[in-house]
Scaffold this motif. Structure first.
Motif: not given
Length: 414
Positions: A85-86, A89, A92, A94, A97-98, A123, A127
């Protein structure tokens, strides 16, 4: 071959590392598969990060997360999901990250950390809304609704479920969230509304079966059994036993015991209990015996204790008090061994009724006192829970009426 199709030697090395991590072994090396996988994973991720190959980075993390999820190493799962995730993110990205947030939310739900899971799913929803994927937005609303439902927050659950259904209907997707909405109405005692939604979902399920290219008997059972069982439960509560039996039996016809043993045995038990109410004792015993054999096979001791009580009741109704007492005693012993206080309470009551039938009034009185003791010990927590549930139902209904009034006023103002 991979190089000739445009892959660099660096990427080929990373792919080989990732594949070795998937297999959990190194050629010619006898060591811990997890250690091997973790080592190879670190190598492949470092290379894929150099290449900015986000799809392969997500895949490498996914393989490692799956390995640790399968061994229930949830702390390690969270560590890698947060790392993914870090990174994503910061880049950028998405979609990945999801995915990382989904893994984190899954662990939180597994650990019953519902407030954290809700925050994580919001969260994910953000997204989904940014990417504009309507199907994913509906999924997120449905999951958020489910978590609220688990916590008895029915107003919030209904609000999110309704949003999911609206989007699914707009997209022509079967609105399975209607099943969850129906369950809430059933719990609130709003049987007409629950019945309408179950019937609507059953029609949608049958349409899905008729049009899907991936039809299998298991698919049929998965999508049609739940509305059938929901309808049957409503008819049973309303005392319409013949209708309830019809829908329960229809559910059994499409269900697979291997697919969902818990649901299958619950239906068998329900059918057996309805036949008991109708004094169809031989039919009742047949269904209860089927349920019992499955529960013994899977080691469901609480379920066995419950079935023993049901069989005891049948034998007592038939005047076979010795058999009834034997099953009641078995139920009490099993329930006591696992600390199932409700089942202990009910077993004492069944013993009291059977001993009274035998004319053993002193023993019956002793059993009834034991029942009363168990009943009293449950009263505070059970009674307070029932009061809280009634208050929540009243509050939910009142808030729904207020929402409807506000919406009506808003439409008039427009």
């Amino acid at each position: 071959g991979l190089i000739e199709r445009g892959r660099s030697e660096t990427e080929l090395h990373a792919l080989n590392s990732s594949n070795a991590a998937d297999q959990g072994v190194l050629p010619g090396v006898d060591t811990d598969p997890h250690a091997v996988a973790a080592s190879r994973f670190e190598q492949s991720v470092a290379i894929f990060k150099e290449l900015k190959d986000y799809r392969m980075i997500e895949s490498a993390y996914g393989n490692l997360i799956t390995m640790y999820y399968n061994t229930n190493d949830l702390d390690v799962v969270l560590k890698h999901a947060n790392q993914l995730l870090d990174y994503m993110e910061a880049e950028d990205q998405l979609g990945p990250s999801s995915y990382a947030l989904f893994i984190i939310a899954s662990v939180q739900r597994t650990r019953s950390e519902y407030d954290n899971a809700l925050a994580t799913w919001h969260r994910i929803l953000a997204i989904d809304q940014e990417t504009g994927n309507r199907a994913d937005i509906a999924r997120s609303y449905g999951t958020i609704g489910f978590i609220h439902k688990q916590q008895g927050e029915f107003v919030e659950a209904l609000s999110n479920y309704s949003r999911a259904v609206a989007i699914q209907e707009e997209l022509g997707i079967t609105p399975w969230a209607n099943l969850d909405i129906a369950e809430i109405y059933f719990e609130q005692g709003d049987f007409p509304e629950a019945l309408t939604l179950y019937q609507r979902t059953l029609v949608a399920a049958e349409d899905y079966i008729a049009t899907t290219e991936d039809y299998t008997p298991e698919t049929h059972g998965r999508v049609t059994a739940q509305p059938l069982i929901g309808i049957a439960n409503i008819y049973r509560v309303q005392g319409k036993y013949e209708d309830a039996l019809d829908f329960f039996n229809r559910a059994l016809e499409v269900m697979s015991v291997g697919l969902d043993q818990d649901a299958y045995t619950r239906v068998l038990k329900n059918v057996g209990q309805i036949h008991t109410e109708l004094n169809n004792h031989s039919e009742a015993l047949s269904y209860l015996d089927q349920a019992l054999s499955i529960m013994v096979e899977v080691g469901d001791r609480a379920g066995q204790a419950e079935i023993f009580q049901a069989i005891s009741t049948i034998y007592r109704k038939q005047g076979l008090s010795d058999d009834a007492l034997a099953y009641a005693d078995s139920s009490l012993a099993l329930a006591g061994s696992i600390g199932a206080l409700k089942l202990v309470r009910d077993a004492h009551l069944e013993r009291s009724l059977t001993l009274e039938q035998q004319g053993r009034f002193a023993d019956a009185l002793g059993a009834h006192r034991a029942y009363k003791t168990a009943y009293d010990s449950l009263f505070t927590s059970e009674g307070q829970g029932a009061i809280a549930e009634l208050q929540e139902q009243y509050k939910t209904k009142e808030q729904q009426q207020q929402i409807a009034l506000l919406e009506s006023n808003a439409q008039v103002q427009r």
